[in-house]
Scaffold this active site. Sequence first.
Site, PDB file in Angstrom:
ATOM      1  N   SER A  43      10.105   2.091   1.774  1.00 51.46           N
ATOM      2  CA  SER A  43       9.341   2.939   0.863  1.00 51.46           C
ATOM      3  C   SER A  43      10.024   4.258   0.533  1.00 51.46           C
ATOM      4  CB  SER A  43       7.955   3.157   1.446  1.00 51.46           C
ATOM      5  OG  SER A  43       7.116   3.711   0.485  1.00 51.46           O
ATOM      6  N   ASP A  77       5.172   2.668  -5.180  1.00 51.83           N
ATOM      7  CA  ASP A  77       3.725   2.822  -5.009  1.00 51.83           C
ATOM      8  C   ASP A  77       3.278   4.282  -5.055  1.00 51.83           C
ATOM      9  OD1 ASP A  77       4.880   3.310  -2.563  1.00 51.83           O
ATOM     10  OD2 ASP A  77       3.630   1.907  -1.437  1.00 51.83           O
ATOM     11  N   ARG A  78       4.237   5.233  -4.966  1.00 53.64           N
ATOM     12  CA  ARG A  78       3.841   6.648  -5.034  1.00 53.64           C
ATOM     13  C   ARG A  78       4.160   7.249  -6.397  1.00 53.64           C
ATOM     14  NH1 ARG A  78       5.160   9.783   0.504  1.00 53.64           N
ATOM     15  NH2 ARG A  78       4.475   8.140   1.929  1.00 53.64           N
TER      16      ARG A  78
HETATM   17  C1  VG1 Z   1       2.814   8.231   5.036  1.00 56.76           C
HETATM   18  C2  VG1 Z   1       1.670   8.889   4.280  1.00 56.76           C
HETATM   19  C3  VG1 Z   1       0.556   7.894   4.064  1.00 56.76           C
HETATM   20  C4  VG1 Z   1       1.095   6.653   3.337  1.00 56.76           C
HETATM   21  C5  VG1 Z   1       2.261   6.075   4.128  1.00 56.76           C
HETATM   22  C6  VG1 Z   1       2.924   4.920   3.418  1.00 56.76           C
HETATM   23  O1  VG1 Z   1       2.375   7.840   6.311  1.00 56.76           O
HETATM   24  O2  VG1 Z   1       1.204  10.019   4.965  1.00 56.76           O
HETATM   25  O3  VG1 Z   1      -0.480   8.504   3.345  1.00 56.76           O
HETATM   26  O4  VG1 Z   1       0.100   5.684   3.203  1.00 56.76           O
HETATM   27  O5  VG1 Z   1       3.260   7.079   4.326  1.00 56.76           O
HETATM   28  O6  VG1 Z   1       3.401   5.285   2.167  1.00 56.76           O
HETATM   29  P1  VG1 Z   1       2.715   8.707   7.623  1.00 56.76           P
HETATM   30  O7  VG1 Z   1       2.178   7.899   8.770  1.00 56.76           O
HETATM   31  O8  VG1 Z   1       4.175   8.905   7.631  1.00 56.76           O
HETATM   32  O9  VG1 Z   1       1.993  10.011   7.428  1.00 56.76           O
HETATM   33  V1  VG1 Z   1       4.717   4.468   1.541  1.00 56.76           V
HETATM   34  O10 VG1 Z   1       4.842   4.863  -0.050  1.00 56.76           O
HETATM   35  O11 VG1 Z   1       5.986   5.082   2.526  1.00 56.76           O
HETATM   36  O12 VG1 Z   1       4.466   2.857   1.907  1.00 56.76           O
HETATM   37 CO    CO Z   2       6.091   3.681  -1.088  1.00 57.24          CO
END
Ligand code: VG1
Ligand code: CO
Length: 559
Positions: free
Chosen positions: A114, A289-290
């Site tokens: 991601s 997705d972001r």
């Molecule tokens: C982070 C974000 C979270 C999001 C996740 C996956 O997680 O805070 O809101 O859903 O990334 O996003 P964490 O545990 O690092 O805070 V993605 O676009 O990397 O699949």
């Molecule tokens: Co992502």
Amino acid sequence: MQSVVIATKPFEGQKPGTSGLRKATKIFIQEHYTENFVQCTLSAMGDKLNGCSLALGGDGRFYGDEASVKIIKMCAANGVSKVIIGKDGIMSTPALSCVIRKFKTDGGIILTASHNPGGLNADFGIKFNTANGGPAPASVTDHIFELTSTISEYRSVPDMKPDISSVGTQSFTVDGKPFTLQVIDSVQDYMEYMKEIFDFAAIKALLSGSGAAKLEVLMNSMHGVVGPYVQRILVDELGMSPSNAVNCVPLPDFGGGHPDPNLTYAADLVKEMEKGVHDFGAAFDGDGDRNMILGKNGFFVSPCDSLAVIAANLDAIPYFKKTGIKGFARSMPTSAAVDRVAVEKGMEMFEVPTGWKFFGNLMDAGRLSLCGEESFGTGSDHIREKDGLWAALAWLSIVAHRKMTVEQILKDHWHKYGRNFFTRYDYENVDMKGADQMMVDLNALISDPSYIGRQYTQCGKSFTLAKTDNFEYTDPIDGSVSKNQGVRLIFSDGSRIVFRLSGTGSAGATIRMYVDSYESDESKHLLDAQDMLKPLVEIALSISKLRELTGRQKPTVIT
Ligand code: VG1
Ligand code: CO
């Protein structure tokens, strides 16, 4: 062709985090490492594995193509009857969710870390999605992890030579059973769906108008997977100028960048927007997705506000006229801006832990239409993942419908609902010991009732601590309980400080500190969020002793 059984030994730590298994690429390319995790993912499907179909895609990062071929061979050897894959293994996370649902596959695998950087010296990752198109819930990933600790063999078909580089169907016979590999265009199905959801004619008119009626749109794909989608949907279909589609070629190392659309890592978009030439800007992360949305002159739309504005303007999007609006949700650290819209519209509102997997049950139960996270994630029940390009199209629809600029839309929103100021400080790759100690101390603090009622003063502003806890969530649909989802310090005026450790980092610990505060006084709505929140930020740093315990004086990223 015959499948073979290959002996292996367990690897430690194959535990999926907030969103899939993420590790250094060099860990994934070790002999048997990827295979072990994939075998356990397949085995965890139990009785459903034999004869099932799976979708496969990835964000184009280094090792993705090689891993795709490995996975196809393993699927064939494990009795999967069909794999649908994007050409060259490329497919965004939201497009894969769309494909799982459209072709009714029994799940899917996404090869991505991601927003983490890619390349031999960066990160790789594997996400598993279930038949609803959404990230596997903890019950599934816990099961996968359990299997990884005892695995002793996996299956593959060494003689198989799948070709993922041309669209079409390939048929194989493995152990006497038919196996089909269907290579599909990475964009087509997703694009068709977007055409059903949005009014493309209205957006096209906005993008190709003349003079002042024309919206100049700039999109930066950060060399992630969204590039081909921006090209086909925005440029070819909607008439965006090709020169405004920036960094649209997916690269295995994202051009050396950090494919995370925020003010720090998408600084080139911010800089370009600050010139005042473009009216609307968007950036996307590695797997698409972001999203980050900017207005003219670099006007920043906080993801929390973005969610609230979309919620307040759903009548600009044809999809919601068809489906009706069922309810809203946000992750706990996301500001309550959307809650105010829910109250006004009489909608059910849910607060879930961080991670998209928590929204799926509510959507499947027909109680949730729109949701988001402060981490630049926005989406709806059209699929079961957050969806970067969807969010940009939603914003373009709103701009077309309201005939206002991004900035005007935001100001009008604050005028009506008040403003929730929000900021997040990320401290990446911090020494694990210091981070753990900080969380231990914070957990001790919240279980000590003598802190309630204490007053904290910084920069001339005082706040009284009213409530403390560690967020816990009971899923209203399946009753599953998720504990320890973030330490919360809530003050008497409703302001909040939240601390949690990231579950997506691959080195050391990443501390996330979230601060938010509501302001109804309109004369303060246009003040800078960092200035407004400074007293609370200082209180957060002093209560947590973050600087002392981690040795970090400054965060890596401020949102
Ligand atoms: C982070 C974000 C979270 C999001 C996740 C996956 O997680 O805070 O809101 O859903 O990334 O996003 P964490 O545990 O690092 O805070 V993605 O676009 O990397 O699949
Ligand atoms: Co992502």
